[in-house]
Design a protein around this motif. Structure first.
Motif, short mmCIF file in Angstrom:
data_model
loop_
_atom_site.label_atom_id
_atom_site.label_comp_id
_atom_site.label_asym_id
_atom_site.label_seq_id
_atom_site.Cartn_x
_atom_site.Cartn_y
_atom_site.Cartn_z
N UNK A 148 6.60 -2.11 5.65
CA UNK A 148 7.47 -1.12 5.01
C UNK A 148 7.20 -1.07 3.50
N UNK A 149 7.64 0.02 2.91
CA UNK A 149 7.61 0.15 1.45
C UNK A 149 8.63 -0.82 0.86
N UNK A 150 8.28 -1.44 -0.24
CA UNK A 150 9.20 -2.36 -0.89
C UNK A 150 10.20 -1.63 -1.76
N UNK A 151 11.11 -0.92 -1.13
CA UNK A 151 12.14 -0.19 -1.87
C UNK A 151 13.49 -0.38 -1.18
N UNK A 152 14.55 0.05 -1.85
CA UNK A 152 15.89 -0.10 -1.28
C UNK A 152 16.04 0.67 0.01
N UNK A 153 15.34 1.79 0.13
CA UNK A 153 15.42 2.61 1.34
C UNK A 153 14.02 3.08 1.75
N UNK A 154 13.32 2.32 2.57
CA UNK A 154 11.97 2.71 2.99
C UNK A 154 11.94 4.05 3.72
N UNK A 155 13.05 4.47 4.30
CA UNK A 155 13.08 5.72 5.06
C UNK A 155 12.91 6.94 4.17
N UNK A 156 13.05 6.76 2.87
CA UNK A 156 12.80 7.87 1.95
C UNK A 156 11.31 8.11 1.74
N UNK A 157 10.48 7.21 2.27
CA UNK A 157 9.03 7.32 2.12
C UNK A 157 8.40 7.72 3.46
N UNK A 158 7.21 8.29 3.42
CA UNK A 158 6.56 8.72 4.67
C UNK A 158 6.05 7.54 5.47
N UNK A 159 5.59 7.83 6.67
CA UNK A 159 4.99 6.86 7.57
C UNK A 159 3.52 7.23 7.76
N UNK A 160 2.63 6.26 7.59
CA UNK A 160 1.20 6.50 7.77
C UNK A 160 0.66 5.61 8.88
N UNK A 161 0.03 6.21 9.86
CA UNK A 161 -0.68 5.46 10.91
C UNK A 161 -2.13 5.34 10.50
N UNK A 162 -2.64 4.09 10.44
CA UNK A 162 -4.02 3.85 10.02
C UNK A 162 -4.85 3.35 11.20
N UNK A 163 -6.04 3.94 11.36
CA UNK A 163 -6.98 3.53 12.40
C UNK A 163 -8.35 3.29 11.80
N UNK A 164 -8.97 2.17 12.13
CA UNK A 164 -10.37 1.96 11.80
C UNK A 164 -11.24 2.45 12.95
N UNK A 165 -12.53 2.53 12.69
CA UNK A 165 -13.42 3.15 13.66
C UNK A 165 -14.21 2.17 14.49
N UNK A 166 -15.51 2.33 14.48
CA UNK A 166 -16.40 1.50 15.29
C UNK A 166 -17.38 2.37 16.10
N UNK A 167 -16.95 2.81 17.31
CA UNK A 167 -15.67 2.49 17.95
C UNK A 167 -15.59 1.03 18.36
N UNK A 168 -14.41 0.46 18.16
CA UNK A 168 -14.19 -0.91 18.56
C UNK A 168 -13.93 -1.87 17.42
N UNK A 169 -13.51 -1.38 16.25
CA UNK A 169 -13.27 -2.26 15.11
C UNK A 169 -11.78 -2.31 14.75
N UNK A 170 -11.38 -3.41 14.16
CA UNK A 170 -9.98 -3.74 13.98
C UNK A 170 -9.36 -3.11 12.74
N UNK A 171 -8.23 -2.45 12.93
CA UNK A 171 -7.47 -1.93 11.80
C UNK A 171 -6.70 -3.04 11.09
N UNK A 172 -6.46 -4.14 11.79
CA UNK A 172 -5.79 -5.28 11.16
C UNK A 172 -6.74 -5.98 10.20
N UNK A 173 -7.96 -6.26 10.66
CA UNK A 173 -8.93 -6.96 9.83
C UNK A 173 -9.46 -6.11 8.70
N UNK A 174 -9.92 -4.91 9.03
CA UNK A 174 -10.50 -4.03 8.01
C UNK A 174 -9.42 -3.33 7.20
N UNK A 175 -8.59 -2.53 7.86
CA UNK A 175 -7.61 -1.71 7.14
C UNK A 175 -6.58 -2.52 6.40
N UNK A 176 -5.88 -3.41 7.13
CA UNK A 176 -4.75 -4.12 6.54
C UNK A 176 -5.17 -5.21 5.56
N UNK A 177 -6.16 -6.02 5.94
CA UNK A 177 -6.48 -7.20 5.12
C UNK A 177 -7.68 -7.01 4.19
#
Length: 513
Positions: free
Chosen positions: A85-114
């Motif tokens: 979540x966004x580090x704010x008093x009300x995260x719902x005031x901010x948009x939601x983004x879905x992130x996907x990495x490619x490959x095909x077959x590569x991790x969004x956790x390893x590449x995208x997030x970390x």
């Protein structure tokens, strides 16, 4: 705070000991709760709150969630997600983004997030370091490991890993999203942005198209899709991966190799032959000579990135001692801030049992370790040849804004090719360019950007949060216009292409009247 909760219980959790005498019964409980605390208890339990990741910095102001969403119960298919979540008093005031990495077959956790735009990165000490460019400064970020067989995502049916394709992946990603909204219903009406890179040039537009089709159904609550963003995307195999000129202009290949690739075997031809497992002698010979010229330690994903000299398994090389110091000097001299050993540390971190426990991951004890790419997945490689441009045109005509962005050192799907595709889309949709090239300033520093995407997206000094903020502000600024816009690689479609007003935030192209 007053909240009405409706809970439908089909099978009982052993933790619900007070209700054990009603076991194997279907119970509908409707009750009113005069307590925001009690409501938050149910909210937290459903969302699998991460109390703290091992090595996490102190005073983290945002919440993190992770776990599995079952997409097909009969086969036991479950996709792993990490939600920040966004580090704010009300995260719902901010948009939601879905992130996907490619490959095909590569991790969004390893590449995208970390590695790229998440809140933390593993430091050399083993502790997590805050990423000052994290996108969760601007948006709630949902990282999805998709399809099954990627990262921690799995199926209990081994045959599910075979023959996965774009159609299967898009449908499962939509099912994940619908089921995830059931776990996080307060985000159901958030503005949704879809973003990703590389083979996500297939994943994201295909998911966007399914969302639009879903929204047309009768008696459904529509998903509020606002825009999509594609980084270094594979869109048309004939164009996207044709990197001859790019490699040559960066001094990576010789004049002779440039001509060999142009005449005998370029990258699109090599990939198509590889997909169908019928490599020609011409392509084999050209590839062998190219490997001799480029060497083994040039990263096609980042041509100027030094190699990792870590003693661990992933970072082992033949270089030691004085050469390590040389690499450090070259990195400083070239202004490269990227850490070549970051992938090494991420791999170690995500394979730690304590980390997996904190993430609520690997609960079924998968038979192999977590990997950036690969795993058990066998993807239909013929799908790489699908041309996504007609789908992008359709999305644009459906008034879904599009951002194409590139890193300027990536030779796999180089900037030059994305620029060609952007201009093709603009021509097809009859958008006309206006405005001259000019520098983009980050405070008092001039950001020297490449020609096509002038909103500083290709510049190493461009903070990710600043980029994401720019992306959102562009989309929000354009959403009320009654005319078509092409803002560099941001395309805003419209039914009426009439007079356009000048948009000063970045560099725009004027619509034809």
């Amino acid at each position: 705070m007053e909240a009405t909760c409706i809970i439908e219980l089909y099978s009982w959790d052993p933790k619900l000991s007070l209700l054990s005498k009603w076991k194997n019964m279907k119970l509908l409980l409707v009750f009113t709760v005069i307590s925001s605390f009690f409501f938050c208890f149910f909210y937290g339990a459903a969302g699998e709150l991460i109390k703290a990741l091992p090595g996490q910095p102190a005073n983290v102001a945002f919440k993190q969630y992770s776990g599995y969403i079952v997409t097909e119960p009969q086969h036991g298919r479950a996709l792993f997600y990490y939600f920040v979540e966004v580090g704010s008093a009300n995260p719902l005031l901010h948009p939601l983004t879905l992130w996907l990495n490619g490959g095909p077959g590569c991790s969004s956790l390893g590449f995208g997030a970390f590695m790229e735009n998440g809140p933390f990165q593993p430091g050399e000490s083993g502790h997590l370091i805050k990423n000052k460019y994290s996108w969760n400064l601007e948006s709630n970020m949902l990282y999805l490991e998709s399809p099954i067989g990627v990262g921690f995502s799995y199926s209990n049916t081994s045959s599910d890993y075979l023959g996965v394709n774009d159609t299967i992946t898009a449908k499962e990603n939509l099912q994940f999203l619908l089921n995830w909204f059931k776990e996080f219903p307060h985000y159901r009406d958030s503005a949704l942005y879809l973003s990703g890179e590389s083979y996500a040039g297939h994943y994201i537009p295909q998911l966007a198209a399914l969302i639009l089709n879903y929204n047309k159904r009768l008696s459904v609550r529509p998903i509020k899709l606002k825009a999509i963003a594609l980084g270094n995307p594979l869109l048309d195999l004939e164009i996207s991966v044709n990197n001859d000129e790019f490699l040559w202009s960066h001094g990576v290949i010789s004049d002779e190799m440039l001509m060999l690739r142009k005449i005998k075997c370029n990258e699109p031809r090599y990939l198509k032959e590889s997909i169908h497992q019928n490599l020609s002698k011409e392509c084999i010979d050209v590839l062998k000579k190219q490997e001799e010229e480029m060497g083994s330690y040039t990263d096609p994903g980042d041509l100027i990135l030094p190699i990792c000299l870590s003693p661990t398994v992933l970072g082992q090389t033949v270089y030691h001692g004085a050469l390590k110091l040389l690499h450090a000097k070259l990195a400083m001299r070239s202004g490269v801030s990227t850490d070549p050993c970051l992938a090494d540390r991420i791999h170690q971190y995500l394979n730690s049992p304590k980390v997996q426990e904190a993430f609520h991951a690997n609960t079924t004890r998968l038979p192999s370790i977590w990997e950036f790419c690969g795993g058990h997945l066998v993807y239909q490689r013929e799908n790489l040849g699908i041309n996504i441009l007609p789908l992008l045109s359709k999305l644009l005509r459906s008034r879904i804004p599009l951002l194409l962005f590139n890193g300027d050192q990536d030779s796999k799907i180089p900037l030059t090719q994305t620029r060609i595709i952007a201009n093709m889309l603009a021509k097809e949709l009859k958008f006309v360019r206006f405005g001259n090239y000019a520098p983009w300033y980050d405070k008092m520093q001039v950001c020297v950007c490449n020609a096509t995407i002038k909103c500083c997206i290709n510049c190493q000094i461009m903070p990710a949060a600043q980029f994401f903020s720019l992306y959102l502000s562009l989309v929000h600024s354009l959403k009320n216009l009654h005319s078509g816009w092409w803002v560099e690689s941001i395309i805003w479609p419209s039914k009426e292409r009439k007079k356009c007003d000048i948009f000063d935030l970045c560099y725009s192209q004027r619509c034809s009247s």
